[in-house]
Design a protein around this motif. Structure first.
Motif, PDB file in Angstrom:
ATOM      1  N   TRP A  60      32.928  38.122  48.065  1.00 25.23           N
ATOM      2  CA  TRP A  60      32.284  39.384  47.713  1.00 25.23           C
ATOM      3  C   TRP A  60      32.010  39.491  46.218  1.00 25.23           C
ATOM      4  O   TRP A  60      31.033  40.119  45.808  1.00 25.23           O
ATOM      5  N   GLU A  90      34.430  45.329  48.505  1.00 21.70           N
ATOM      6  CA  GLU A  90      35.243  44.227  49.008  1.00 21.70           C
ATOM      7  C   GLU A  90      35.166  44.073  50.523  1.00 21.70           C
ATOM      8  O   GLU A  90      35.782  43.180  51.089  1.00 21.70           O
ATOM      9  N   GLY A 112      37.992  42.768  55.047  1.00 15.62           N
ATOM     10  CA  GLY A 112      38.213  43.268  53.697  1.00 15.62           C
ATOM     11  C   GLY A 112      39.698  43.419  53.464  1.00 15.62           C
ATOM     12  O   GLY A 112      40.517  43.050  54.305  1.00 15.62           O
TER      13      GLY A 112
END
Length: 133
Positions: A60, A90, A112
């Protein structure tokens, strides 16, 4: 006048019943095989979506395009295709598809960090992170 033996009208009926039974069993077996294949396709798409989401979430910091490129490579390695990819901070949100018509399916997965979501990350329906709007 022709004389018939008793029960002569039933001659060959066992063959007809046998053919009908084999046809019915063949149809049932075909349906069971198709259902099994549908389950396999669903699991393949689910696994690929999970792995692609993890790959995107792992990258990310490099930006959404790079993260989604990693997700697409992972999905292709699983013999599936990436239908949709989005990275919100994220959190990655991907959809992978597997199979071909009529046995095809799409599965959505998110990945995430654990815990609360950072402020400013878009939320979808029912408070889910990463709406597909």
């Amino acid at each position: 006048m022709r004389w018939r033996r008793k029960g002569a009208g039933d001659r060959g009926s066992a063959t007809v019943w046998s053919v009908m039974a084999m046809t019915a069993l063949g149809l049932v077996f075909g349906c069971v095989l198709a259902m099994g294949q549908a389950v396999v396709v669903r699991h393949r798409a689910g696994g690929a979506a999970d792995l692609a989401a993890l790959a995107a979430a792992d990258h990310w910091m490099e930006g959404g395009k790079v993260a989604c490129a990693h997700a697409a490579r992972v999905a292709a390695a699983q013999e599936t295709r990436l239908v949709r990819c989005a990275v919100y901070g994220e959190v990655s949100d991907v959809t992978a598809a597997a199979g071909s018509a009529p046995l095809s399916t799409e599965v959505r997965a998110r990945a995430g960090p654990a815990g609360p979501v950072a402020p400013g990350v878009p939320r979808g329906p029912a408070g889910h992170v990463g709406s597909s709007g």
